[in-house]
Design an enzyme around this catalytic site. Structure first.
Site, mmCIF file in Angstrom:
data_model
loop_
_atom_site.group_PDB
_atom_site.id
_atom_site.type_symbol
_atom_site.label_atom_id
_atom_site.label_comp_id
_atom_site.label_asym_id
_atom_site.label_seq_id
_atom_site.Cartn_x
_atom_site.Cartn_y
_atom_site.Cartn_z
ATOM 1 C CG ASP A 148 2.148 -3.154 9.193
ATOM 2 O OD1 ASP A 148 2.390 -4.325 8.830
ATOM 3 O OD2 ASP A 148 2.267 -2.181 8.436
ATOM 4 N NE ARG B 254 -2.539 -0.293 3.670
ATOM 5 C CZ ARG B 254 -3.362 0.102 4.632
ATOM 6 N NH1 ARG B 254 -4.662 0.179 4.389
ATOM 7 N NH2 ARG B 254 -2.923 0.414 5.823
ATOM 8 C CG ASP C 235 5.739 -3.445 10.171
ATOM 9 O OD1 ASP C 235 6.453 -3.858 9.231
ATOM 10 O OD2 ASP C 235 5.392 -2.261 10.298
HETATM 11 C C1 PRP Z 1 -1.142 -4.575 4.351
HETATM 12 C C2 PRP Z 1 -1.762 -5.923 4.523
HETATM 13 C C3 PRP Z 1 -2.668 -6.035 3.344
HETATM 14 C C4 PRP Z 1 -3.056 -4.603 3.068
HETATM 15 C C5 PRP Z 1 -4.491 -4.371 3.426
HETATM 16 O O1 PRP Z 1 -0.110 -4.636 3.442
HETATM 17 O O2 PRP Z 1 -0.795 -6.936 4.578
HETATM 18 O O3 PRP Z 1 -2.043 -6.611 2.227
HETATM 19 O O4 PRP Z 1 -2.211 -3.787 3.884
HETATM 20 O O5 PRP Z 1 -4.857 -3.063 3.250
HETATM 21 P P1 PRP Z 1 -5.937 -2.606 2.177
HETATM 22 O O6 PRP Z 1 -7.150 -3.430 2.373
HETATM 23 O O7 PRP Z 1 -6.176 -1.153 2.506
HETATM 24 O O8 PRP Z 1 -5.349 -2.763 0.804
HETATM 25 P P2 PRP Z 1 1.099 -3.579 3.424
HETATM 26 O O9 PRP Z 1 0.957 -2.661 2.253
HETATM 27 O O10 PRP Z 1 1.240 -2.937 4.756
HETATM 28 O O11 PRP Z 1 2.324 -4.516 3.098
HETATM 29 P P3 PRP Z 1 3.001 -5.662 4.001
HETATM 30 O O12 PRP Z 1 2.018 -6.803 4.114
HETATM 31 O O13 PRP Z 1 4.211 -6.026 3.225
HETATM 32 O O14 PRP Z 1 3.310 -5.059 5.350
HETATM 33 N N1 URA Z 2 -2.693 -3.532 6.938
HETATM 34 C C1 URA Z 2 -2.379 -3.969 8.177
HETATM 35 O O1 URA Z 2 -1.406 -4.715 8.367
HETATM 36 N N2 URA Z 2 -3.162 -3.558 9.210
HETATM 37 C C2 URA Z 2 -4.218 -2.754 9.042
HETATM 38 O O2 URA Z 2 -4.900 -2.428 10.029
HETATM 39 C C3 URA Z 2 -4.516 -2.303 7.734
HETATM 40 C C4 URA Z 2 -3.737 -2.732 6.709
#
Ligand code: PRP
Ligand code: URA
Length: 205
Positions: free
Chosen positions: A196, A101, A199
């Site tokens: 997150d 994102r 993370d």
């Molecule tokens: C996070 C999570 C989802 C997404 C959901 O990904 O793992 O894939 O956000 O959010 P949305 O419904 O608003 O699209 P992130 O971009 O933080 O990447 P990561 O999983 O690598 O931390």
């Molecule tokens: N991605 C995450 O990991 N947590 C949230 O709450 C939203 C998007």
């Protein structure tokens, strides 16, 4: 679109572990895997089965085996659900979808997509966090464009905004979630949520 919320005491227990801000990554990973067992069992209730004859030590009887399913893990957070899927679903084939994102706009940006053969497949999409729905909607679109016949989504927590968006953009999918949470924060985090997920799984910040 059909949304099913898990209603199981052990799922509630592991979700609580995930929500707790004091849970360290190792315990977090274990809780995510354990919670995912219930999601998989619930989401695969009507997976097609083949019948065949086997012999027990006493007599012949009917046996069942599941036909091949495909899972697509949305990186990074979907990796936290993958072990349970591989453990439970025989002969599962796994694809990976990478999306990140934009931190200000929450728009999904694709950086990786490597599916197995999805032609006519039932695909389980592992996307624990359904926030704005941008990432899941993107992943569903990629699976469909690659030939998936049916899409079932496994999520841990979802915000109503994301559920609505996925329903509008992909009316034909099923979503299984441990909890439908209240709403999104100003910076697009699910509330109360669990923070997150990527993370917390991998100990990054
Ligand atoms: C996070 C999570 C989802 C997404 C959901 O990904 O793992 O894939 O956000 O959010 P949305 O419904 O608003 O699209 P992130 O971009 O933080 O990447 P990561 O999983 O690598 O931390
Ligand atoms: N991605 C995450 O990991 N947590 C949230 O709450 C939203 C998007």
């Amino acid at each position: 679109m059909k949304l099913t919320t898990l209603d199981h005491p052990l799922a509630k227990h592991y979700l609580t572990v995930l929500r707790d801000r004091d849970t360290e990554p190792e315990e977090f990973r274990n809780a995510a895997r354990r919670l995912c067992y219930s999601l998989v069992m619930e989401a695969t209730r009507d997976l097609p089965m083949e019948e065949f004859t086997i012999g027990t030590p006493l007599e012949a009887t009917t046996g069942f085996r599941s036909s091949t399913a495909v899972a697509s893990a949305v990186r990074r957070a979907g990796l936290g659900l993958l072990d349970a899927v591989i453990d439970l679903i025989p002969h599962v084939k796994v694809g990976f979808a990478g999306v990140q994102r934009n931190e200000e706009t929450a728009q999904p940006i694709e950086y990786y997509f490597k599916p197995p053969d999805l032609a006519e497949a039932t695909v389980l999409i592992l996307e624990p966090m359904l926030a704005t729905g941008g990432s899941l909607s993107w992943a569903i679109g990629k699976a469909k464009d690659s030939g998936a016949k049916r899409v079932i989504c496994l999520c841990v927590v979802a915000a109503p905004e994301g559920v609505e968006r996925v329903g509008q953009e992909h009316d034909d999918v099923d979503i299984f979630v441990a909890s439908l949470d209240r709403d999104l924060s100003d910076n697009f985090y699910i509330q109360p949520g669990l923070g997150d997920m990527g993370d917390r799984l991998f100990g990054t910040t």
